[in-house]
Design an enzyme around this catalytic site. Structure first.
Site, PDB file in Angstrom:
ATOM      1  N   CYS A 146       1.128  -1.399  -0.160  1.00  0.00           N
ATOM      2  CA  CYS A 146       0.014  -0.102  -0.195  1.00  0.00           C
ATOM      3  C   CYS A 146       1.141   0.610  -0.097  1.00  0.00           C
ATOM      4  O   CYS A 146       2.021   0.937  -0.260  1.00  0.00           O
ATOM      5  CB  CYS A 146      -0.832  -0.493   1.299  1.00  0.00           C
ATOM      6  SG  CYS A 146      -2.510   0.643   1.153  1.00  0.00           S
ATOM      7  N   CYS A 195      -3.967  -0.471  -2.848  1.00  0.00           N
ATOM      8  CA  CYS A 195      -4.781   0.922  -3.519  1.00  0.00           C
ATOM      9  C   CYS A 195      -3.549   1.015  -4.697  1.00  0.00           C
ATOM     10  O   CYS A 195      -2.586   0.766  -5.297  1.00  0.00           O
ATOM     11  CB  CYS A 195      -4.668   1.388  -2.753  1.00  0.00           C
ATOM     12  SG  CYS A 195      -2.486   2.425  -2.778  1.00  0.00           S
ATOM     13  N   CYS A 246       4.872   1.674  -7.389  1.00  0.00           N
ATOM     14  CA  CYS A 246       5.587   0.440  -6.529  1.00  0.00           C
ATOM     15  C   CYS A 246       6.754   0.236  -7.622  1.00  0.00           C
ATOM     16  O   CYS A 246       6.504   0.654  -8.929  1.00  0.00           O
ATOM     17  CB  CYS A 246       4.864  -0.911  -7.049  1.00  0.00           C
ATOM     18  SG  CYS A 246       5.853  -2.273  -6.556  1.00  0.00           S
TER      19      CYS A 246
END
Length: 138
Positions: A9, A81, A88
């Site tokens: 997240c 999310c 990422c």
């Protein structure tokens, strides 16, 4: 053989912590479950409280950065999310990736009771998702 699961997240404070708690609960000995964020914001006290209401203790969880887990060979990476999915960094892993954009309860507005209710609503969504994930993938 135990599977390694990473829940990712933005700040590793609410949604990923709740998912880690439920995935551990439902997976039992079938998996090692970790959670991390692209940032670390500490574990949200409201997330701890609403999980305790459902009998799951996440009070000892820590808020971790994704950089801490590069050495672990993950089988599954679950982003919870859109922000984490987009931000990422490249993760050197052959992990199967899953994504579900849960609402952020930390951004809830209203009275304390209304905010807690929004945390509970997100908790229930994550609980259902986690149970189904374990049933279908472990």
């Amino acid at each position: 053989m135990k599977k390694n699961i990473l829940v990712l997240c933005t700040g590793n404070s609410c949604r990923s912590q709740i998912a880690e708690g439920y995935l551990r609960h439902f997976a039992g000995e079938k998996a090692e479950v970790y959670s991390a964020g692209v940032e670390t914001h500490g574990v949200n006290p409201k997330a701890i409280a609403i999980m305790k209401e459902d009998g799951i203790d996440i009070s000892n969880h820590t808020s971790n950065n994704i950089d801490e887990y590069y050495e672990i060979p993950f089988d599954f990476v679950i982003t919870v999310c859109d922000n984490a999915k987009e931000r990422c960094p490249f993760f050197p892993s052959k992990a199967t990736k899953f994504h579900y954009n849960f609402p952020d309860p930390a951004k809830a507005k209203g009275t304390d009771d209304e905010i807690l209710q929004q945390f509970r609503n997100v908790r229930e969504e994550i609980k259902i998702y986690s149970k189904k994930f374990v049933e279908e993938n472990l």
